[in-house]
Design a protein around this motif. Structure first.
Motif, PDB file in Angstrom:
ATOM      1  N   ASP A  56      53.635  15.925  32.975  1.00 25.74           N
ATOM      2  CA  ASP A  56      52.729  15.088  33.748  1.00 25.74           C
ATOM      3  C   ASP A  56      52.475  13.813  32.955  1.00 25.74           C
ATOM      4  O   ASP A  56      51.864  13.840  31.880  1.00 25.74           O
ATOM      5  CB  ASP A  56      51.413  15.840  34.006  1.00 25.74           C
ATOM      6  N   ARG A  57      52.973  12.716  33.484  1.00 27.10           N
ATOM      7  CA  ARG A  57      52.841  11.445  32.769  1.00 27.10           C
ATOM      8  C   ARG A  57      51.418  10.903  32.807  1.00 27.10           C
ATOM      9  O   ARG A  57      51.081   9.987  32.070  1.00 27.10           O
ATOM     10  CB  ARG A  57      53.810  10.423  33.353  1.00 27.10           C
ATOM     11  N   LEU A  58      50.585  11.454  33.683  1.00 30.83           N
ATOM     12  CA  LEU A  58      49.194  11.007  33.765  1.00 30.83           C
ATOM     13  C   LEU A  58      48.345  11.852  32.818  1.00 30.83           C
ATOM     14  O   LEU A  58      47.592  12.729  33.230  1.00 30.83           O
ATOM     15  CB  LEU A  58      48.674  11.133  35.200  1.00 30.83           C
ATOM     16  N   ALA A  59      48.502  11.587  31.544  1.00 27.48           N
ATOM     17  CA  ALA A  59      47.778  12.367  30.544  1.00 27.48           C
ATOM     18  C   ALA A  59      46.287  12.049  30.610  1.00 27.48           C
ATOM     19  O   ALA A  59      45.885  10.896  30.739  1.00 27.48           O
ATOM     20  CB  ALA A  59      48.317  12.059  29.150  1.00 27.48           C
ATOM     21  N   VAL A  60      45.474  13.091  30.552  1.00 21.91           N
ATOM     22  CA  VAL A  60      44.025  12.931  30.528  1.00 21.91           C
ATOM     23  C   VAL A  60      43.560  13.078  29.089  1.00 21.91           C
ATOM     24  O   VAL A  60      43.942  14.020  28.385  1.00 21.91           O
ATOM     25  CB  VAL A  60      43.339  13.978  31.431  1.00 21.91           C
ATOM     26  N   ALA A  61      42.748  12.138  28.632  1.00 26.32           N
ATOM     27  CA  ALA A  61      42.303  12.137  27.253  1.00 26.32           C
ATOM     28  C   ALA A  61      41.498  13.397  26.940  1.00 26.32           C
ATOM     29  O   ALA A  61      40.788  13.936  27.802  1.00 26.32           O
ATOM     30  CB  ALA A  61      41.455  10.900  26.985  1.00 26.32           C
ATOM     31  N   ASP A  62      41.621  13.881  25.701  1.00 26.37           N
ATOM     32  CA  ASP A  62      40.830  15.029  25.271  1.00 26.37           C
ATOM     33  C   ASP A  62      39.347  14.689  25.382  1.00 26.37           C
ATOM     34  O   ASP A  62      38.899  13.628  24.948  1.00 26.37           O
ATOM     35  CB  ASP A  62      41.181  15.391  23.828  1.00 26.37           C
ATOM     36  N   GLY A  63      38.606  15.609  25.943  1.00 25.90           N
ATOM     37  CA  GLY A  63      37.175  15.384  26.092  1.00 25.90           C
ATOM     38  C   GLY A  63      36.817  14.380  27.165  1.00 25.90           C
ATOM     39  O   GLY A  63      35.726  13.793  27.131  1.00 25.90           O
ATOM     40  N   ALA A  64      37.741  14.161  28.129  1.00 26.39           N
ATOM     41  CA  ALA A  64      37.459  13.201  29.198  1.00 26.39           C
ATOM     42  C   ALA A  64      36.224  13.631  29.979  1.00 26.39           C
ATOM     43  O   ALA A  64      36.055  14.803  30.306  1.00 26.39           O
ATOM     44  CB  ALA A  64      38.658  13.094  30.129  1.00 26.39           C
TER      45      ALA A  64
END
Length: 645
Positions: A366-374
């Motif tokens: 998944d190229r839409l990585a969600v930042a850790d702790g978003a």
């Protein structure tokens, strides 16, 4: 088995298949392990069922030798002597009872076996299909750019179903045949180990023949899977565009195209079939040779035993009629499992090719990585800033150095020629794609630092090509806001100027809209879409050509509803019809992926730049446009037709 994967440049999932490591192991460890109870029940029941299936021919041989011919003593294997009747008629009734019990218990265990394997396969099929779909729908739009709907449907339907058939029929048959072959081999050796050696001669030959078949058939099945996707894609495209086909009178042309892809599938499948139909008769010939040798040697052996009481030649044990009958019956049963084993290999190869595609798709990053702790996005003002944003497909820039902002509650309109990058700019805001450079911030927060669900919950989208799901008008308005009541739906429809036409439909809000909303007009679909956005009550609104395909009267109604919707709400609007956005707070003019002008409507007209020229085109002042503008427009059109934009 991974080295058997075929390199087919026409397979749209070639990259995914190549990255799928040991898919069959993953199938059993990731999905089979949680369902091991019904699997274990199926295996155990299969063992008992097959053991019981082998009892009748053994008991029949015992009855012939001990009861009818009195050649041997009545001594069933593992049967207590105290339970054996002395009279021959009592022994006959005992054998009949044991045979009847074997059939009855065997039927019960067959039912339990089928329940176990079916439960195992159906649960895994359900889990894999839902997990594959969930993975697929979470991928970014770049993945779908070179995939057709029919190809994706082929994985979700055909490939998943093929795995289910292997897990049910294939595994069921594997254990069934394994027990049959091992059980028959053990009984044959127990009855007469010397004759058993003759009966088992075909086994290594069949193993070698099967190995050759596997190496030959697997690449052919991979090609079949690829052509199935092509057929599905062509049919899906044609059925979706049936109105265009009819209006263009191109039925014959499309029939030829369907015939072409169907012919490719026919060729690939027939190539595999030719190999398969040679394999199974070959197995039967090999197994049949073993049966003939067994029958010939055993028959001579029985004749010698009856004549002299001893075995002929170097053979050491006598062979009685009942034993020989049991031997022949079991040898005949031994032939069919050996031939069936080839079909299991055949089924496994089909399942392996499908598992490659399924797990390859599941492993697609998944190229839409969600930042850790978003954290969830909390919109306070609705201020949006594009900070030097650049993005492109396949290293080809679509938009470059976009630097615009819109204050909370204001409207930013994006205009420009076709292919200028307007829709791409808004897709980046929704994170359908991620920027290559720069950042997009909402109230100072980078959209990549918040959860995707909260970001898209705060943005309402009304597009040109309104998609309605098969269902009722009410369900389509409430889509995405499933916990609202009917009064909220009606209020949203009224705000979107849709309530009046909805109440005039045959069943009002419960009217079925048909596939993709085909039972409604374009303007009606558009107002249902606006009602959906009203009900969502987003902090930010995106209007992508929301009124371009409707008549003037409908546009007036839609525009009035949009004016209500955009009041005090941050709004982005794309329009080719410039009259609909002339009152926007800011207008950004894009050309070839760059912002070349920005400002209010009046200021842009005074600048006499691209915006003023586009306005002149729509005002019918073509003769007054500069030659340079016309030449650039011709070049842009040529690039668009060539597919460069």
């Amino acid at each position: 088995m991974a080295d058997l994967a075929v390199d087919d440049e026409d397979d749209p999932f070639e990259d995914q298949r190549a990255n799928a490591e040991d898919p069959m192991r993953r199938l059993f460890t990731e999905y089979g392990r949680p369902k091991r109870l019904p699997f274990a029940v199926g295996v155990l029941a299969s063992v008992f069922a097959r053991v019981l299936d082998l009892l009748p021919p053994v008991l029949l041989g015992l009855a012939i030798d001990a009861v009818f011919r009195d050649d041997k003593a009545f001594a069933p294997w593992l049967w207590p002597a105290a339970w054996t009747p002395a009279a021959r008629d009592g022994q006959l009734f005992l054998i009949v009872g044991l045979i009847a019990a074997a059939f009855g218990l065997g039927a019960l265990f067959h039912w339990v076996r089928n329940w176990g394997f079916n439960a195992f396969a159906q649960h895994i099929q359900h889990s894999i299909r839902t997990d594959t779909y969930d993975t697929m729908q979470r991928l970014d739009m770049a993945f779908f750019a070179d995939k057709q709907t029919g190809e994706l449907m082929s994985i979700l339907s055909n490939d998943v179903n093929r795995l289910e058939r292997f897990l049910n029929d294939g595994l069921n048959s594997t254990f069934r045949l394994a027990v049959m072959m091992l059980g028959i081999a053990a009984i044959l050796v127990w009855l007469n180990w010397q004759l058993a050696l003759v009966a088992l001669v075909p086994v290594p030959l069949i193993a070698l023949f099967t190995y050759k078949f596997v190496r030959t058939i697997q690449p052919k099945y991979a090609e079949v899977r690829s052509t199935v996707g092509d057929v599905n894609s062509r049919l899906e495209n044609n059925l979706g565009g049936i109105q265009v086909i009819k209006s263009a009178n191109t039925e014959s042309y499309e029939s030829e195209r369907v015939e072409g892809v169907s012919g490719d599938y026919f060729d690939a499948n027939w190539n595999a079939i030719r190999t398969r139909i040679k394999f199974f008769p070959g197995l039967r010939v090999i197994a049949g040779v073993g049966f003939v040798l067994t029958f010939l040697l055993g028959g001579l052996w029985v004749l010698s035993t009856e004549a002299t009481g001893t075995a002929p030649g170097p053979l050491t044990e006598p062979l009685y009629t009942g034993e020989f009958v049991t031997f022949i019956l079991l040898t005949q049963r031994f032939i069919w499992p050996m031939a069936q084993f080839g079909q299991i290999i055949n089924m496994y190869q089909r399942a392996y090719a499908s598992a490659e595609r399924i797990f390859g798709l599941m492993d697609e990053p998944d190229r839409l990585a969600v930042a850790d702790g978003a954290e969830p996005l909390a919109v306070t003002e609705g201020h949006v800033r594009y900070d030097k944003v650049t993005f492109g497909y396949d290293d080809e820039p679509m938009v470059e150095d976009i630097d615009v902002e819109v204050a909370g509650g204001e409207t930013l309109a994006l205009v420009g020629p076709t292919g200028a990058g307007k829709s791409t700019v808004l897709k980046l805001l929704l994170r359908l794609y991620d920027v290559d450079e720069g950042a997009i911030r909402i109230d100072g927060t980078d959209v990549r630092d918040v959860t995707l669900s909260s970001l898209r919950r705060q943005i309402g989208y009304v597009g040109q090509d309104t998609f309605l799901f098969y269902g009722t008008v009410k369900e389509n308005i409430a889509y995405g806001a499933f916990d609202v009541d009917e009064a909220d739906v009606v209020e949203a429809a009224k705000a979107a100027e849709a309530h009046e036409f909805i109440t005039n439909l045959p069943d009002g809000y419960e009217t079925m809209v048909g596939e993709r909303g085909v039972k409604l007009s374009g303007g009606q679909r558009q107002r249902v879409s606006i009602a959906r956005a009203v009900l969502k009550d987003p902090a930010i609104l995106v209007l992508d050509e929301a009124t371009s395909d409707v008549d003037t009267e409908t546009e007036m109604l839609i525009q009035r509803s949009l004016d209500r919707l955009t009041a005090d709400r941050t709004t982005f609007a794309i329009a080719h019809r410039l009259s609909t956005i002339k009152d926007a707070d800011t207008i950004a003019v894009l050309e070839d992926g760059h912002v070349v002008e920005r400002g209010a409507h009046g200021d842009l007209l005074e600048n006499d730049g691209l915006y003023a020229h586009l306005w002149g085109v729509q005002a019918g002042e073509i003769d007054e446009l500069p030659e340079e503008f016309l030449e650039r427009a011709a070049r842009r059109q040529a690039r668009t037709e060539a597919g460069d934009d």
